[in-house]
Design a protein around this motif. Structure first.
Motif, PDB file in Angstrom:
ATOM      1  N   ARG A 193      39.772  -5.351  27.683  1.00 25.75           N
ATOM      2  CA  ARG A 193      38.942  -4.912  26.308  1.00 25.75           C
ATOM      3  C   ARG A 193      38.433  -6.431  25.729  1.00 25.75           C
ATOM      4  O   ARG A 193      37.589  -6.623  24.830  1.00 25.75           O
ATOM      5  CB  ARG A 193      39.446  -4.255  25.233  1.00 25.75           C
ATOM      6  N   GLY A 194      39.032  -7.502  26.220  1.00 30.06           N
ATOM      7  CA  GLY A 194      38.585  -8.793  25.555  1.00 30.06           C
ATOM      8  C   GLY A 194      39.491  -9.081  24.564  1.00 30.06           C
ATOM      9  O   GLY A 194      38.802 -10.210  23.798  1.00 30.06           O
ATOM     10  N   GLN A 195      40.642  -8.297  24.333  1.00 35.27           N
ATOM     11  CA  GLN A 195      41.490  -8.553  23.147  1.00 35.27           C
ATOM     12  C   GLN A 195      42.616  -9.524  23.711  1.00 35.27           C
ATOM     13  O   GLN A 195      43.271  -9.312  24.854  1.00 35.27           O
ATOM     14  CB  GLN A 195      41.800  -7.332  22.724  1.00 35.27           C
ATOM     15  N   PRO A 196      42.996 -10.555  22.787  1.00 35.50           N
ATOM     16  CA  PRO A 196      44.192 -11.262  23.199  1.00 35.50           C
ATOM     17  C   PRO A 196      45.458 -10.699  23.422  1.00 35.50           C
ATOM     18  O   PRO A 196      45.774  -9.938  22.747  1.00 35.50           O
ATOM     19  CB  PRO A 196      44.319 -12.383  22.038  1.00 35.50           C
ATOM     20  N   ALA A 253      36.453 -17.237  24.280  1.00 33.85           N
ATOM     21  CA  ALA A 253      35.293 -17.268  25.314  1.00 33.85           C
ATOM     22  C   ALA A 253      34.094 -16.042  24.889  1.00 33.85           C
ATOM     23  O   ALA A 253      34.402 -15.219  24.328  1.00 33.85           O
ATOM     24  CB  ALA A 253      35.729 -16.731  26.764  1.00 33.85           C
ATOM     25  N   ILE A 254      32.889 -16.300  25.480  1.00 35.02           N
ATOM     26  CA  ILE A 254      31.907 -15.359  25.151  1.00 35.02           C
ATOM     27  C   ILE A 254      31.996 -14.244  26.026  1.00 35.02           C
ATOM     28  O   ILE A 254      32.160 -14.538  27.363  1.00 35.02           O
ATOM     29  CB  ILE A 254      30.358 -15.975  25.298  1.00 35.02           C
ATOM     30  N   TYR A 255      32.176 -13.108  25.770  1.00 42.11           N
ATOM     31  CA  TYR A 255      32.440 -11.780  26.569  1.00 42.11           C
ATOM     32  C   TYR A 255      30.888 -11.184  26.820  1.00 42.11           C
ATOM     33  O   TYR A 255      30.228 -10.946  26.135  1.00 42.11           O
ATOM     34  CB  TYR A 255      33.357 -10.714  25.994  1.00 42.11           C
ATOM     35  N   ALA A 256      30.873 -10.688  28.114  1.00 43.28           N
ATOM     36  CA  ALA A 256      29.896  -9.669  28.560  1.00 43.28           C
ATOM     37  C   ALA A 256      30.454  -8.203  28.779  1.00 43.28           C
ATOM     38  O   ALA A 256      31.337  -8.291  29.443  1.00 43.28           O
ATOM     39  CB  ALA A 256      29.214 -10.129  29.848  1.00 43.28           C
ATOM     40  N   PRO A 257      29.744  -7.146  28.499  1.00 45.95           N
ATOM     41  CA  PRO A 257      30.262  -5.955  28.701  1.00 45.95           C
ATOM     42  C   PRO A 257      30.278  -5.388  30.393  1.00 45.95           C
ATOM     43  O   PRO A 257      29.272  -5.898  31.083  1.00 45.95           O
ATOM     44  CB  PRO A 257      29.625  -4.938  28.089  1.00 45.95           C
ATOM     45  N   ASN A 258      31.129  -4.646  30.489  1.00 45.09           N
ATOM     46  CA  ASN A 258      31.100  -4.035  32.033  1.00 45.09           C
ATOM     47  C   ASN A 258      30.484  -2.564  31.604  1.00 45.09           C
ATOM     48  O   ASN A 258      30.552  -2.036  30.747  1.00 45.09           O
ATOM     49  CB  ASN A 258      32.422  -4.169  32.613  1.00 45.09           C
TER      50      ASN A 258
END
Length: 532
Positions: A157-160, A199-204
Motif C-alpha cells: 500500500r506504499g506504507q513503510p 518515493a512518489i507512488y502510483a496506484p495499481n
C-alpha cells in the motif's frame, strides 16, 4: 559503444568497512521510504557513547541477495527492512573530541560548512538565502553534529514497514541513554523532529500502489549515476559503465576510478588524495553534500503551460501536449520518461524509441544512458545548456573534439566532476503548506572539485557552454530576466527563446558531512583517534 577491455585486475573494495549508502542508491533498491535525523552532542563522552550504541547496527556495503541475480560475493548479508547510516559535520567531529591534528587535515570547504559557502553555491541570492532555510538549518541555530539516515522498505500500500519506526525508537533511545545527545528539531513538513522522505507512488488497479522513479516536476530521476571501479561484482560493472562511466574518443567506456568517490583509493589522476591522519581515519570514507531543495511546482506548471503555447506557435506544433513535452525535454535533456534527446530528438523519434523496446526493461534502461554529445555540438538535438548536459557533460568539453577519434580525450575533463546522487523526494503535489521537493545527498571525495564546481560553474553559469551567465533552466538560480535559448531544430524554424524563467528550485537547508568507514567509526566511538 562498447566497454573497454580492463588493463588492470578488477578493484576489490572492502565492502564491510564502507557504509552502504555510499555504494548503493537505496531508493532505487527497494527502499522507497527514508527518515533523516540531526543530533547535537553536548559533550564528547556522551556523543561517543551514542556512536558506539549505533555502530553495531550500521548498514555496510556488504551485498545482500539481488532480485536481478547479481553475485553477492563471499560474505553476503540478509536484506534489512531498514538501513542505518551516520555522518558527521566538522563541528560534530570536534564535539566528539577528534584531535585537532586530525581535523586540520580536513578540506577547507568541509570545515566552513555549506551556509558559509553560499556565494559559491548560488545560495546568496533570491530565496535560496539561508534566512529562508528550515529552522533546523538556520545559521544561528545549534550546529548539527551528526546526521542519522534511515531507509526503509514499504508494503504493497506504499506504507513503510514497521522496521522504520522500530529503528527510529532505537536511535532515540540510544541518544537518551548516552546522556547529553539532543535531537535537533525544526524540519518543515509533517514532523518537525526529522525529515521524512518518500518515493512518489502510483496506484495499481487492485488498490495497491507502486513507487515510481519520478520527482515532482514529472521527470524520471537519477538515471545517469556514475559507475566506478569495485561498485558492482563481476561483469556487471563492465556492462553498467557503458554510458555511465568514462568514455574515450573512440566510443570505449570504462568505470571511473574509485578514488573519485571513496577516500584512500586512486582517483582519475592516479593519485590517492591526502586526507586527515591517521590514514585509516579517512580511508573508505566519503563526503556528503546534503541539500534540501524545494520545488515550486505551481510556478513550474504555469510557466511551462504559457511557454509551451509560445513554442507551439513558433515551431508550428499542433498538439499542445506535444509542445509541453518538447519544452520539458529541451530543458531537461530527456523526455519525461527518461529517453534522452540525443537518441530521440523529436516526438516521433521518442515514440518510435519506446515502440522498439519495453519501457523500463533492462534493455531500455541500458539504451537510455548510452550516448555522447560530439554528434550534436551545436545543440540542435539537445540544447547545450539543458540540465543533464550540464550535470554530466560526457565528451562535450573534449578540447580535442575536432581531431581524429584516436587523438581525442573523450570525457577526461568531465571525469573529475562526477558525484554520486542519493536521496528521495519529500512532500507531495497539492499540499497546503507547499512542502514538496527533493533531498539530494551528493557523495564525492572532494567537495570543492566535484560538488561545488558543478553547482557553481555548470548549474549557475553558462560560460563553459558559450551561454554567458545563463543558469540551468531547471535548478539554476534565476535572476530577473533569466531565459533559456533553444537552438533551431531544422530549416525553416527559428531558435526559441523561453523568457522570464522564474525560480523553480530553491534551497531550504543543508550542510557538508563526512561518512566515515566502520574502522573510523570505531576510532571515533572509542575515542581512539591517534593522528601520530
Amino acid at each position: 559503444m562498447k566497454p573497454r577491455k580492463a588493463e588492470f585486475p578488477p578493484v576489490e573494495l572492502e565492502l564491510g568497512d564502507i557504509q552502504g549508502g555510499i555504494i548503493s542508491a537505496y531508493g532505487k533498491m527497494g527502499f522507497p521510504k527514508a527518515r533523516y535525523m540531526l543530533f547535537e552532542a553536548g559533550n564528547g563522552a556522551d556523543g561517543r557513547a551514542f556512536v558506539e550504541a549505533l555502530r553495531p547496527r550500521i548498514t555496510t556495503a556488504r551485498r545482500w541477495p539481488s532480485s536481478k541475480g547479481l553475485s553477492t560475493g563471499a560474505n553476503p548479508q540478509a536484506r534489512p527492512d531498514c538501513t542505518l547510516n551516520i555522518a558527521f559535520t566538522f563541528w560534530g567531529l570536534l564535539a566528539l573530541n577528534v584531535p585537532t591534528r586530525t581535523l586540520r587535515g580536513m578540506p577547507d570547504e568541509f570545515i566552513d560548512g555549506m551556509a558559509a559557502r553560499a556565494p559559491i553555491l548560488g545560495d546568496d541570492i533570491l530565496d535560496n538565502k539561508p534566512e529562508h532555510w528550515d529552522p533546523v538549518w538556520q545559521p544561528d541555530a545549534p550546529k548539527p553534529h551528526m546526521l542519522v539516515m534511515l531507509n526503509a522498505r514499504a508494503d504493497e500500500r506504499g506504507q513503510p514497514l514497521p522496521a522504520l519506526e522500530a529503528m527510529t525508537r532505537f536511535v532515540l533511545q540510544a541518544a537518551e541513554a548516552a546522556g547529553d545527545v539532543r535531537l535537533l528539531e525544526g524540519h518543515r513538513g509533517d514532523d518537525s523532529r526529522w525529515q521524512d522522505l518518500t518515493a512518489i507512488y502510483a496506484p495499481n488497479a487492485d488498490g495497491t500502489a507502486r513507487p515510481t522513479p519520478t520527482e515532482h516536476f514529472g521527470f524520471v530521476d537519477a538515471i545517469g549515476d556514475p559507475v566506478f571501479e569495485g561498485q558492482y561484482p563481476g561483469g556487471e560493472e563492465t556492462l553498467r559503465c557503458i554510458g555511465q562511466g568514462a568514455v574515450d574518443g573512440r566510443g570505449n567506456w570504462r568505470p571511473l576510478a574509485t578514488g573519485e568517490f571513496i577516500l584512500g583509493w586512486p582517483d582519475e589522476a592516479q593519485e590517492v588524495a591526502g586526507g586527515a591522519m591517521p590514514l585509516d581515519f579517512s580511508r573508505n570514507g566519503s563526503f556528503i553534500a546534503y541539500r534540501k531543495l524545494h520545488q515550486h511546482v505551481d510556478a513550474w506548471d504555469q510557466w511551462i503551460a504559457a511557454r509551451a503555447r509560445d513554442l507551439a506557435v513558433t515551431w508550428g506544433i499542433d498538439n499542445p501536449a506535444e509542445a509541453e513535452a518538447m519544452l520539458k525535454a529541451k530543458m531537461a535533456g530527456r523526455w519525461p520518461d527518461g529517453v534522452p534527446l540525443s537518441l530521440a530528438p523529436t516526438v516521433a523519434d521518442w515514440h518510435a524509441f519506446n515502440q522498439r523496446m519495453t519501457q523500463g526493461s533492462a534493455e531500455w534502461l541500458a539504451a537510455i544512458t548510452s550516448f555522447t554529445y560530439l554528434d550534436d555540438t551545436d545543440g540542435a538535438k539537445c540544447p547545450v545548456t539543458a540540465h543533464i548536459r550540464r550535470a554530466n557533460t560526457r565528451d562535450m568539453l573534449d578540447p580535442l573534439w575536432d581531431r581524429p577519434p584516436e587523438k581525442r580525450m573523450g570525457s577526461a575533463l568531465n571525469n573529475r566532476r562526477r558525484i554520486l546522487r542519493r536521496g528521495l523526494p519529500y512532500g507531495g503535489r497539492g499540499r497546503a503548506d507547499g512542502e514538496h521537493g527533493i533531498v539530494m545527498l551528493s557523495h564525492c571525495a572532494n567537495l570543492f572539485r566535484q560538488f561545488e564546481f558543478v553547482q557553481q560553474q555548470w548549474m549557475n553559469y553558462g560560460l563553459d557552454f558559450n551561454a554567458g551567465n545563463d543558469a540551468c533552466p531547471i535548478v539554476g538560480a534565476h535572476a530577473p530576466g533569466a531565459r533559456f535559448v533553444i537552438a533551431s531544430p531544422g530549416k525553416g524554424k527559428p531558435p526559441f527563446i523561453a523568457s522570464g524563467l522564474p525560480q523553480f528550485v530553491s534551497t531550504r537547508g543543508g550542510d557538508y558531512f563526512f561518512a566515515p568507514s566502520m574502522t573510523a567509526l570505531r576510532m571515533i566511538g572509542q575515542g581512539m583517534v591517534d593522528p601520530t
